[in-house]
Design a protein around this motif. Structure first.
Motif, PDB file in Angstrom:
ATOM      1  N   GLY A  63       0.898  -1.284   0.134  1.00  0.00           N
ATOM      2  CA  GLY A  63      -0.023   0.053   0.032  1.00  0.00           C
ATOM      3  C   GLY A  63       0.999   1.190  -0.007  1.00  0.00           C
ATOM      4  O   GLY A  63       1.637   1.453  -0.675  1.00  0.00           O
ATOM      5  N   ASP A  64       0.499   2.230   0.779  1.00  0.00           N
ATOM      6  CA  ASP A  64       1.157   3.634   0.970  1.00  0.00           C
ATOM      7  C   ASP A  64       2.445   3.329   1.523  1.00  0.00           C
ATOM      8  O   ASP A  64       3.223   4.465   1.601  1.00  0.00           O
ATOM      9  CB  ASP A  64       0.308   4.525   1.691  1.00  0.00           C
ATOM     10  CG  ASP A  64      -1.169   4.970   0.877  1.00  0.00           C
ATOM     11  OD1 ASP A  64      -0.832   4.502  -0.377  1.00  0.00           O
ATOM     12  OD2 ASP A  64      -1.779   5.521   1.478  1.00  0.00           O
ATOM     13  N   PHE A  65       3.020   2.245   1.999  1.00  0.00           N
ATOM     14  CA  PHE A  65       4.304   2.224   2.634  1.00  0.00           C
ATOM     15  C   PHE A  65       4.963   1.002   2.042  1.00  0.00           C
ATOM     16  O   PHE A  65       5.131  -0.062   2.633  1.00  0.00           O
ATOM     17  CB  PHE A  65       4.043   2.026   4.276  1.00  0.00           C
ATOM     18  CG  PHE A  65       3.516   2.942   5.065  1.00  0.00           C
ATOM     19  CD1 PHE A  65       4.110   4.244   5.203  1.00  0.00           C
ATOM     20  CD2 PHE A  65       1.939   3.149   4.950  1.00  0.00           C
ATOM     21  CE1 PHE A  65       3.545   5.396   6.060  1.00  0.00           C
ATOM     22  CE2 PHE A  65       1.276   4.201   5.720  1.00  0.00           C
ATOM     23  CZ  PHE A  65       2.233   5.426   5.922  1.00  0.00           C
ATOM     24  N   PRO A  66       5.370   1.152   0.883  1.00  0.00           N
ATOM     25  CA  PRO A  66       5.949   0.093  -0.113  1.00  0.00           C
ATOM     26  C   PRO A  66       7.412  -0.470   0.465  1.00  0.00           C
ATOM     27  O   PRO A  66       7.907  -1.603  -0.031  1.00  0.00           O
ATOM     28  CB  PRO A  66       5.878   0.496  -1.458  1.00  0.00           C
ATOM     29  CG  PRO A  66       5.655   1.789  -1.326  1.00  0.00           C
ATOM     30  CD  PRO A  66       5.270   2.258  -0.071  1.00  0.00           C
ATOM     31  N   LEU A  67       8.167   0.553   0.991  1.00  0.00           N
ATOM     32  CA  LEU A  67       9.549   0.133   1.494  1.00  0.00           C
ATOM     33  C   LEU A  67       9.614  -0.210   2.808  1.00  0.00           C
ATOM     34  O   LEU A  67       8.990   0.014   3.612  1.00  0.00           O
ATOM     35  CB  LEU A  67      10.688   1.498   1.558  1.00  0.00           C
ATOM     36  CG  LEU A  67      10.717   2.116   0.160  1.00  0.00           C
ATOM     37  CD1 LEU A  67       9.480   2.706  -0.637  1.00  0.00           C
ATOM     38  CD2 LEU A  67      11.686   3.193   0.164  1.00  0.00           C
ATOM     39  N   GLN A  68      10.317  -1.207   2.823  1.00  0.00           N
ATOM     40  CA  GLN A  68      10.596  -2.041   4.071  1.00  0.00           C
ATOM     41  C   GLN A  68      12.256  -2.505   4.412  1.00  0.00           C
ATOM     42  O   GLN A  68      12.760  -3.109   3.404  1.00  0.00           O
ATOM     43  CB  GLN A  68       9.935  -3.201   4.198  1.00  0.00           C
ATOM     44  CG  GLN A  68      10.028  -4.466   5.497  1.00  0.00           C
ATOM     45  CD  GLN A  68       8.872  -5.155   5.447  1.00  0.00           C
ATOM     46  OE1 GLN A  68       7.665  -5.074   5.411  1.00  0.00           O
ATOM     47  NE2 GLN A  68       9.492  -6.400   5.742  1.00  0.00           N
ATOM     48  N   PRO A  69      12.787  -2.058   5.377  1.00  0.00           N
ATOM     49  CA  PRO A  69      14.418  -2.328   5.428  1.00  0.00           C
ATOM     50  C   PRO A  69      14.531  -3.975   5.391  1.00  0.00           C
ATOM     51  O   PRO A  69      13.726  -4.758   6.034  1.00  0.00           O
ATOM     52  CB  PRO A  69      14.639  -1.885   6.772  1.00  0.00           C
ATOM     53  CG  PRO A  69      13.213  -1.472   7.537  1.00  0.00           C
ATOM     54  CD  PRO A  69      12.290  -1.168   6.518  1.00  0.00           C
ATOM     55  N   THR A  70      15.597  -4.420   5.134  1.00  0.00           N
ATOM     56  CA  THR A  70      15.954  -5.712   5.155  1.00  0.00           C
ATOM     57  C   THR A  70      16.610  -6.174   6.321  1.00  0.00           C
ATOM     58  O   THR A  70      16.692  -7.519   6.651  1.00  0.00           O
ATOM     59  CB  THR A  70      16.731  -6.320   4.103  1.00  0.00           C
ATOM     60  OG1 THR A  70      18.083  -5.609   4.064  1.00  0.00           O
ATOM     61  CG2 THR A  70      15.976  -6.108   2.577  1.00  0.00           C
ATOM     62  N   MET A  71      17.254  -5.093   7.154  1.00  0.00           N
ATOM     63  CA  MET A  71      18.141  -5.562   8.336  1.00  0.00           C
ATOM     64  C   MET A  71      17.326  -4.875   9.507  1.00  0.00           C
ATOM     65  O   MET A  71      16.136  -4.246   9.273  1.00  0.00           O
ATOM     66  CB  MET A  71      19.544  -4.726   8.186  1.00  0.00           C
ATOM     67  CG  MET A  71      20.283  -5.206   6.977  1.00  0.00           C
ATOM     68  SD  MET A  71      21.891  -4.566   7.252  1.00  0.00           S
ATOM     69  CE  MET A  71      21.626  -2.985   6.233  1.00  0.00           C
ATOM     70  N   ALA A  72      17.609  -5.323  10.760  1.00  0.00           N
ATOM     71  CA  ALA A  72      16.655  -5.120  11.874  1.00  0.00           C
ATOM     72  C   ALA A  72      17.457  -5.063  13.195  1.00  0.00           C
ATOM     73  O   ALA A  72      18.520  -5.762  13.387  1.00  0.00           O
ATOM     74  CB  ALA A  72      15.767  -5.851  12.161  1.00  0.00           C
ATOM     75  N   ASP A  73      16.954  -4.517  14.148  1.00  0.00           N
ATOM     76  CA  ASP A  73      17.516  -4.363  15.546  1.00  0.00           C
ATOM     77  C   ASP A  73      18.882  -3.903  15.825  1.00  0.00           C
ATOM     78  O   ASP A  73      19.482  -4.382  16.735  1.00  0.00           O
ATOM     79  CB  ASP A  73      17.528  -5.892  15.941  1.00  0.00           C
ATOM     80  CG  ASP A  73      17.227  -6.045  17.626  1.00  0.00           C
ATOM     81  OD1 ASP A  73      16.718  -5.129  18.140  1.00  0.00           O
ATOM     82  OD2 ASP A  73      17.881  -6.974  18.092  1.00  0.00           O
ATOM     83  N   LYS A  74      19.126  -3.018  14.909  1.00  0.00           N
ATOM     84  CA  LYS A  74      20.634  -2.278  15.243  1.00  0.00           C
ATOM     85  C   LYS A  74      20.244  -1.044  16.190  1.00  0.00           C
ATOM     86  O   LYS A  74      19.304  -0.232  16.086  1.00  0.00           O
ATOM     87  CB  LYS A  74      21.161  -1.822  13.919  1.00  0.00           C
ATOM     88  CG  LYS A  74      21.391  -2.885  12.743  1.00  0.00           C
ATOM     89  CD  LYS A  74      22.055  -2.400  11.804  1.00  0.00           C
ATOM     90  CE  LYS A  74      22.466  -3.709  10.806  1.00  0.00           C
ATOM     91  NZ  LYS A  74      23.364  -4.823  11.425  1.00  0.00           N
ATOM     92  N   THR A  75      21.351  -0.638  16.557  1.00  0.00           N
ATOM     93  CA  THR A  75      21.427   0.550  17.625  1.00  0.00           C
ATOM     94  C   THR A  75      22.185   1.484  17.063  1.00  0.00           C
ATOM     95  O   THR A  75      23.454   1.269  16.327  1.00  0.00           O
ATOM     96  CB  THR A  75      21.875   0.182  18.887  1.00  0.00           C
ATOM     97  OG1 THR A  75      21.261  -0.748  19.521  1.00  0.00           O
ATOM     98  CG2 THR A  75      22.043   1.504  19.913  1.00  0.00           C
ATOM     99  N   LEU A  76      21.876   2.839  16.908  1.00  0.00           N
ATOM    100  CA  LEU A  76      22.407   4.093  16.503  1.00  0.00           C
ATOM    101  C   LEU A  76      22.990   5.029  17.595  1.00  0.00           C
ATOM    102  O   LEU A  76      22.095   5.376  18.413  1.00  0.00           O
ATOM    103  CB  LEU A  76      21.900   4.629  15.423  1.00  0.00           C
ATOM    104  CG  LEU A  76      22.419   5.986  14.929  1.00  0.00           C
ATOM    105  CD1 LEU A  76      23.720   5.823  14.006  1.00  0.00           C
ATOM    106  CD2 LEU A  76      21.264   6.748  13.987  1.00  0.00           C
ATOM    107  N   VAL A  77      24.345   5.472  17.577  1.00  0.00           N
ATOM    108  CA  VAL A  77      24.688   6.403  18.686  1.00  0.00           C
ATOM    109  C   VAL A  77      25.158   7.593  17.860  1.00  0.00           C
ATOM    110  O   VAL A  77      26.122   7.401  17.051  1.00  0.00           O
ATOM    111  CB  VAL A  77      25.634   5.951  19.377  1.00  0.00           C
ATOM    112  CG1 VAL A  77      26.242   7.110  20.455  1.00  0.00           C
ATOM    113  CG2 VAL A  77      25.234   4.634  20.442  1.00  0.00           C
ATOM    114  N   ILE A  78      24.602   8.774  17.901  1.00  0.00           N
ATOM    115  CA  ILE A  78      25.045   9.855  17.396  1.00  0.00           C
ATOM    116  C   ILE A  78      25.669  10.875  18.126  1.00  0.00           C
ATOM    117  O   ILE A  78      25.272  11.290  18.963  1.00  0.00           O
ATOM    118  CB  ILE A  78      23.803  10.548  16.433  1.00  0.00           C
ATOM    119  CG1 ILE A  78      23.064   9.939  15.665  1.00  0.00           C
ATOM    120  CG2 ILE A  78      24.194  12.082  15.755  1.00  0.00           C
ATOM    121  CD1 ILE A  78      21.745  10.451  15.112  1.00  0.00           C
TER     122      ILE A  78
END
Length: 223
Positions: A126-141
């Motif tokens: 539907g209106d959200f056709p993009l989906q990441p293939t990776m998951a559960d990562k943490t980002l520190v900026i």
């Protein structure tokens, strides 16, 4: 074993506060998790190339149908994606340039956010056709900013196109959690700036310890 991808985006060398923050974070992590693996990527000093028409044509060609030239066009992208895939935690040291990302950091994201590699596209969603293939990562900026008031509720929140843009893009790298430690008032160079530096560096080992605990890693006796 936890893998950290340590990125720096500042064009400055040892004067860079964001570099010092990211280095301190990695050192704090290793103090608590000596077995962590660190992948180093310096896009500030060695920026990836901007994507071009040949890159786009290669990315949208099925792998088995790509020409040797098209495989070469994606060689750097493949290497950068591989680093992200291996990482559990992305440690990003970056300044705020003109209220947003350094160009080299944007080029890094453009090389990595790639159809059928880091995200899939399916109109059946539907209106959200993009989906990441990776998951559960943490980002520190870990960042340094010339002015102040960029945090939620601050007087310049609406001008903060650095963290918001990074976090939006990072979703397509599988980032589920993000944390920000920032130094402010850099252009003012007054006591507020010095206090902000001290506060940021005090937060670094605290956050590292919290994330190590969340990753389920044992703390070293010296931590």
């Amino acid at each position: 074993m936890t893998t950290l991808l340590h990125l720096d985006a500042s064009v400055r060398g040892e004067r860079s506060l964001s570099r010092k923050l990211s280095k301190a974070f990695v050192q704090a992590w290793l103090a608590g998790d000596a077995h962590a693996q660190i992948i180093e990527r310096d896009v500030g000093r060695n920026p990836p190339p901007f994507i071009d028409e040949a890159w786009i044509a290669a990315a949208f060609t099925a792998a088995e149908k790509r020409s040797p030239a098209q495989h070469e066009a994606l060689r750097i992208s493949d290497a950068l994606i591989g680093e992200v895939e291996r990482a559990d935690v992305i440690v990003l040291g970056t300044p705020m340039y003109n209220y947003g990302m350094p160009a080299a950091l944007k080029a890094w994201f453009d090389q990595i956010i790639r159809v059928n590699q880091t995200f899939t596209f399916d109109l059946a969603r539907g209106d959200f056709p993009l989906q990441p293939t990776m998951a559960d990562k943490t980002l520190v900026i870990l960042t340094s900013r010339g002015e102040f008031g960029f945090a939620p509720g601050g007087v310049r929140e609406h001008m903060n196109h650095l963290e918001t843009h990074i976090q939006t893009c990072a979703h397509y790298l599988g980032v589920a959690r993000s944390h920000v430690i920032a130094i402010d008032y850099q252009e003012f160079g007054d006591t507020r700036h010095q206090e902000s530096i001290v506060a940021a560096f005090e937060r670094v080992p605290v956050l590292a310890a919290q994330l190590i605990d969340q990753q389920g890693m044992p703390m070293c006796a010296s931590a």
